[in-house]
Design an enzyme around this catalytic site. Structure first.
Site, short mmCIF file in Angstrom:
data_model
loop_
_atom_site.label_atom_id
_atom_site.label_comp_id
_atom_site.label_asym_id
_atom_site.label_seq_id
_atom_site.Cartn_x
_atom_site.Cartn_y
_atom_site.Cartn_z
N ARG A 2 -20.31 6.24 23.90
CA ARG A 2 -20.41 7.52 25.51
C ARG A 2 -20.90 8.56 24.09
O ARG A 2 -20.33 8.27 22.40
CB ARG A 2 -18.96 7.77 25.94
CG ARG A 2 -18.12 6.57 26.35
CD ARG A 2 -16.41 6.90 26.88
NE ARG A 2 -16.42 5.59 27.80
CZ ARG A 2 -15.57 4.31 27.64
NH1 ARG A 2 -15.23 3.83 26.46
NH2 ARG A 2 -15.41 3.82 28.41
N HIS A 32 -19.96 -0.35 13.48
CA HIS A 32 -20.68 0.00 13.60
C HIS A 32 -22.26 -0.64 14.39
O HIS A 32 -21.78 -1.37 14.63
CB HIS A 32 -21.28 0.36 11.71
CG HIS A 32 -21.34 -0.89 10.99
ND1 HIS A 32 -20.78 -0.44 10.48
CD2 HIS A 32 -22.27 -1.72 11.55
CE1 HIS A 32 -20.94 -1.96 9.64
NE2 HIS A 32 -22.22 -2.76 10.25
N GLU A 85 -25.67 1.65 10.05
CA GLU A 85 -25.85 1.10 9.05
C GLU A 85 -27.22 0.75 8.81
O GLU A 85 -27.54 0.09 10.00
CB GLU A 85 -24.97 -0.96 8.81
CG GLU A 85 -25.55 -1.32 7.51
CD GLU A 85 -24.42 -2.26 7.29
OE1 GLU A 85 -23.96 -2.89 5.91
OE2 GLU A 85 -24.35 -2.54 8.47
N ASN A 120 -21.04 11.43 30.18
CA ASN A 120 -19.98 12.06 31.57
C ASN A 120 -20.33 14.06 31.36
O ASN A 120 -20.12 14.91 30.41
CB ASN A 120 -19.22 11.73 30.90
CG ASN A 120 -18.64 10.25 31.81
OD1 ASN A 120 -18.71 9.89 32.15
ND2 ASN A 120 -18.44 9.73 30.46
#
Length: 316
Positions: free
Chosen positions: A173, A257, A303, A234
Site C-alpha cells: 500500500r 523488505h 535491499e 486508496n
C-alpha cells in the site's frame, strides 16, 4: 553523471518476510506450492537464519540459477527463539492498525484445483473464489497470517501442476501515487506494466516489473511473469498529512523488505547517491559491506545486492 550500471539488468530478486517457526513456514510453502529452499544462511553471532525459497522445477523460469540471479525468491527470516516464545506474533500488514504490506501473489494453472488442494491440506481461506474477469482469485493465510493470493485465468480445470506456478508479485500500500510511481520508475528503473483503476472501490492498482514493455501489457500476460511489485493506492491518503503506512520494520514487525539484485553493486549505489535517495544503510555502513538499503517514499526498505550470476563479489 553516467555510471557503469544498467537498470535493464536489474532483477526484483526477493521479498523478505519474518516468520515465527521456520519448520512450519518452510513446510507450508514446500508442500502446498512446491517451492524449494535454494539457499540457507545462518548468522550465529546475530542469531538469525535466512531461508531462500523459489520455484525450481525444470518448468520454472529461473530453474538452476544462483539465488541472486533470480526474480521472485521468497526470503523467510527467523530470529532464533521466536518459535518457543508464546508472546511473539507477526504483524501481517492487514490489521486495522499497522497496515502497509498487503500480500504476495502466486499464479496457478487452475485456481479451482489449487484451492481444493490447499483446503484439503487445512489451509485457511478468506471467503471463496472471486471472479475478476479475466482472472479468478482466492486469498489464504500462511502459518504467520500473511496473506497469499492465488490467481489464475478463469477458475481452471480439476487438476493442477505446481511445477507451472509462478511467484507473481508482492503488493504494498502506498500513500502518494505520484511519488511512488516516480520512485519505482526513475530510481529503481522498473516498468509500469499495467494499471487497474477501481473508482467504485476508491483505489487504483499499479503493477511494475523489470524487462517490461514501453506500453502496458495485457493483464493476462502478468500471470506468466515473475518479479513483480504491485502498489495499492486508496484515494485521498495523499491529502492527509498525518497519514502513514507501517513499513513492517518498526514494531510490531512482519514484512521486511523488497530486494533488487544489480549488475554492479558499487556503481548502482553511486547512481542512487547521485539520485539523492533516502538511505537506510549505505554499503560503507556497519559490518556488512555486501548489502545496502534505500527507502521508498513510504519508508519501505529496498535491499540492494550484487547479482552473482553477472559479477562475482561475495560468492553467495
Amino acid at each position: 553523471m553516467a555510471h557503469a550500471t544498467n537498470t535493464s539488468k536489474y532483477k526484483l530478486n526477493h521479498t523478505m518476510l519474518r516468520v515465527k517457526d521456520p519448520k512450519v513456514s518452510v513446510k507450508f510453502y514446500e508442500e502446498n506450492f512446491g517451492m524449494k529452499v535454494i539457499s540457507k544462511r545462518d548468522f550465529e553471532e546475530a542469531k538469525f537464519t535466512l531461508y531462500f525459497l523459489a520455484f525450481d522445477s525444470p518448468k520454472a523460469v529461473s530453474h538452476g540459477k544462483n539465488w541472486t540471479d533470480r526474480e521472485s525468491v521468497l526470503e523467510l527470516t527467523h530470529n532464533w527463539g521466536t518459535e518457543s516464545d508464546p508472546e511473539y506474533k507477526i504483524n501481517n500488514g492487514n490489521g486495522e492498525e499497522n497496515k502497509g504490506f498487503s500480500l504476495i501473489t502466486i499464479s496457478v494453472d487452475s485456481v479451482r484445483a489449487a484451492v481444493k488442494k490447499l483446503k484439503y491440506n487445512g489451509v485457511k481461506f478468506h471467503g471463496e473464489i472471486v471472479q475478476h474477469p479475466p482472472f479468478s482469485t482466492a486469498v489464504c493465510d500462511d502459518p504467520d497470517g500473511y496473506w497469499v493470493q492465488i490467481m489464475g485465468r478463469g477458475e481452471g480445470g480439476e487438476t493442477t501442476d505446481p511445477e507451472t506456478y509462478r511467484f507473481k508479485d508482492t503488493m504494498l500500500r502506498v500513500k502518494d501515487p505520484e511519488k511512488s510511481l516516480q520512485f519505482y520508475r526513475s530510481v529503481l528503473g522498473l516498468s509500469l506494466l499495467h494499471t487497474i483503476e477501481m473508482p467504485e472501490a476508491q483505489a487504483n492498482l499499479y503493477f511494475f516489473g523489470y524487462r517490461g514493455s514501453t506500453t502496458e501489457v495485457a493483464p493476462e500476460q502478468l500471470l506468466e511473469r515473475e518479479g513483480g511489485v504491485g502498489l495499492i493506492w486508496n484515494y485521498g491518503t495523499e491529502k492527509d498529512e498525518s497519514f502513514k503506512y507501517h513499513n513492517g520494520n518498526n514494531q510490531p514487525q512482519g514484512f521486511g523488505h523488497l530486494c533488487v539484485s544489480v549488475d554492479d553493486l558499487d556503481a548502482a549505489c553511486a547512481r542512487f547517491e547521485d539520485l539523492q535517495v533516502n538511505w537506510k544503510k549505505r554499503l560503507t555502513d556497519g559490518r556488512m559491506k555486501s548489502v545496502a538499503f534505500i527507502l521508498d517514499p513510504d519508508e519501505y526498505w529496498i535491499e540492494i545486492i550484487q547479482n552473482e550470476g553477472l559479477k562475482k563479489r561475495e560468492g553467495w
